[in-house]
Design a protein around this motif. Structure first.
Motif, mmCIF file in Angstrom:
data_model
loop_
_atom_site.group_PDB
_atom_site.id
_atom_site.type_symbol
_atom_site.label_atom_id
_atom_site.label_comp_id
_atom_site.label_asym_id
_atom_site.label_seq_id
_atom_site.Cartn_x
_atom_site.Cartn_y
_atom_site.Cartn_z
ATOM 1 N N ILE A 170 -5.878 2.749 4.717
ATOM 2 C CA ILE A 170 -5.164 1.596 5.240
ATOM 3 C C ILE A 170 -5.760 1.267 6.610
ATOM 4 O O ILE A 170 -5.676 2.063 7.545
ATOM 5 C CB ILE A 170 -3.655 1.863 5.370
ATOM 6 C CG1 ILE A 170 -3.045 2.157 3.996
ATOM 7 C CG2 ILE A 170 -2.949 0.676 6.027
ATOM 8 C CD1 ILE A 170 -1.569 2.475 4.022
ATOM 9 N N CYS A 220 -4.730 -2.621 2.840
ATOM 10 C CA CYS A 220 -5.620 -1.788 2.037
ATOM 11 C C CYS A 220 -6.240 -2.646 0.955
ATOM 12 O O CYS A 220 -5.769 -3.760 0.675
ATOM 13 C CB CYS A 220 -4.866 -0.597 1.424
ATOM 14 S SG CYS A 220 -3.558 -1.050 0.243
ATOM 15 N N CYS A 226 0.841 -1.210 0.000
ATOM 16 C CA CYS A 226 0.000 0.000 0.000
ATOM 17 C C CYS A 226 0.864 1.244 0.000
ATOM 18 O O CYS A 226 0.572 2.234 -0.693
ATOM 19 C CB CYS A 226 -0.918 0.009 1.232
ATOM 20 S SG CYS A 226 -1.966 -1.449 1.410
ATOM 21 N N ILE A 257 -4.545 -0.365 -4.735
ATOM 22 C CA ILE A 257 -3.267 0.323 -4.940
ATOM 23 C C ILE A 257 -3.255 0.961 -6.323
ATOM 24 O O ILE A 257 -3.958 0.530 -7.237
ATOM 25 C CB ILE A 257 -2.064 -0.628 -4.796
ATOM 26 C CG1 ILE A 257 -2.134 -1.774 -5.807
ATOM 27 C CG2 ILE A 257 -1.954 -1.147 -3.372
ATOM 28 C CD1 ILE A 257 -0.893 -2.653 -5.831
ATOM 29 N N SER A 299 -1.869 3.676 -1.768
ATOM 30 C CA SER A 299 -3.197 3.082 -1.643
ATOM 31 C C SER A 299 -4.253 4.054 -2.144
ATOM 32 O O SER A 299 -4.131 5.265 -1.985
ATOM 33 C CB SER A 299 -3.481 2.703 -0.182
ATOM 34 O OG SER A 299 -3.592 3.861 0.608
#
Length: 408
Positions: free
Chosen positions: A237, A242, A228, A245, A233
């Protein structure tokens, strides 16, 4: 393993067994010997039990190579078992597993009824009969390791294979059709009498976004925190993971089952989702990329070799229809019965991370914080990972060494 030439008589064979059974303390040096029903401390003792100590029944399996005439099998078949050698020793069972005879300039080794050669021996020594259901009953050579034919039932156990399939699509509607079909499919799905698919899951969906890509995870799958942060991300998160991406994963790096991710995040939040405008309508057709994990279950080891051969000879990308291309297919993990459990080995380029090697027990040395084999069937669809993606550290540095005898 029996080699047919003139030599040891049946009476000599019984005498040999008797002498061996009279020397219990020296038995542990014999290959193929097994003791049952005895506490470990009793096996290690170097003296006979005293009169007031409890006694135990000892069972030995002894693999004997005999040079004898063809009348040996007939003699064995006429023996009434068990054979009482003395007041405390008896032979409960005698089986001839393998017969090797000269053929031309070489040797052919054939299995007796109920026994067979494993697929590795069939391929290494060139089978002299048909390979069926992952076994053969004749090979053109004398195994250098002293191996003999094995019980055929133990060689035809189920083998679990994980196959990762990558699809290239240009029609987003195809994804929904694929999801619907998977949700409505009943598993296991039989491909042939020997092969069935036990589970199929979509893990990752990648699609163009602005000048790059966004890759989102399907249900139950997540990106680990380090990915991430590395790729950025496109959602929050949470729980060190997460679900999206801002990059196309390199080297077949895809979403993982959330319960298997144990990396630690230096921060608990990430940048907000990107607000880059979508591409104009004049851009090329959108291409979506998916990773699909397929689990196959088969009782025929030959199917694995055939599958490897097919995959090696396919030219990628491989079109399914005008909108779908398979860009790559890889076998990652092969699990097969071993003793009372399973052993799961990794294919080329794939490894188990160190924490899994320690948790389940490595069946080979741990090198570079990874191993290629564990003594367990992976829970929750946990399979081998690309070796360059394993970032876990080992708590110990000593190699784990185990003697193994593969059974497929």
């Amino acid at each position: 393993m029996a080699t047919w030439s003139q030599g040891l008589s049946f009476c000599s064979l019984l005498l040999l067994l008797y002498l061996m059974l009279e020397s219990r303390e020296s038995f542990q040096a014999f290959a193929g010997l097994k003791s049952e029903g005895i506490p470990p401390q009793e096996i290690l003792r170097q003296k006979r039990a005293a009169q007031d100590e409890p006694t135990y029944n000892w069972t030995y399996v002894i693999d004997i190579e005999v040079n004898g005439s063809s009348g040996l099998i007939a003699a064995l078949n006429n023996i009434s078992l068990p054979v009482q050698l003395n007041s405390i020793t008896q032979i409960s069972e005698i089986q001839v597993t393998t017969a090797c005879t000269p053929v031309g300039a070489g040797v052919q080794c054939r299995c007796q009824e109920g026994f067979a050669w494993p697929i590795e021996s069939c391929l290494a020594y060139a089978a002299c009969d048909v390979i069926a259901k992952g076994v053969c009953t004749c090979i053109n050579g004398l195994p250098t390791d002293g191996q003999s034919c094995q019980p055929i039932d133990s060689l035809q156990a189920a083998v679990v294979v994980e196959v990762v399939v990558e699809l290239d699509l240009i029609d987003l509607a195809t994804l929904e059709i694929l999801r619907a079909r998977l949700e409505n499919s009943s598993f296991p799905l039989a491909l042939s009498p020997a092969v069935q698919i036990t589970d199929i899951n979509i893990t990752t969906v990648c699609s163009p976004f602005g000048a790059g890509f966004q890759c989102t995870c399907e249900d139950q799958y997540r990106w680990p925190c380090d990915k991430c942060l590395l790729h950025g991300s496109c959602d929050n998160i949470t729980d060190e993971t997460c679900g999206c991406i801002n990059a196309l994963p390199p080297d077949e790096e895809y979403c993982q089952l959330s319960q298997l991710i144990n990396t630690t995040c230096p921060i608990t939040t990430s940048a907000p989702p990107s607000t880059t405008s979508p591409p104009p309508s004049t851009s090329p057709p959108v291409v979506y990329e998916y990773l699909t994990t397929i689990e196959l279950q088969t009782t025929n080891v030959t199917v694995i070799e055939e599958l490897r051969s097919i995959l090696d000879n396919i030219s990628y990308p491989f079109p399914i229809d005008s909108n779908i291309l398979i860009s790559e297919v890889n076998i990652t993990t092969v699990c097969s019965p071993f003793g009372a459990g399973f052993q799961c080995t990794c294919e080329d380029q794939y490894r188990w991370p160190c924490d899994k090697c320690l948790l389940h027990g490595s069946c080979e040395n741990i090198t570079d914080e990874t191993c290629g084999c564990i003594n367990a069937l992976p829970p929750d669809e946990e399979y081998c990972q690309l070796s360059q993606l394993s970032t876990f550290s080992c708590l110990v540095t000593d190699d784990i060494k185990l003697w193994i005898q593969p059974r497929i």
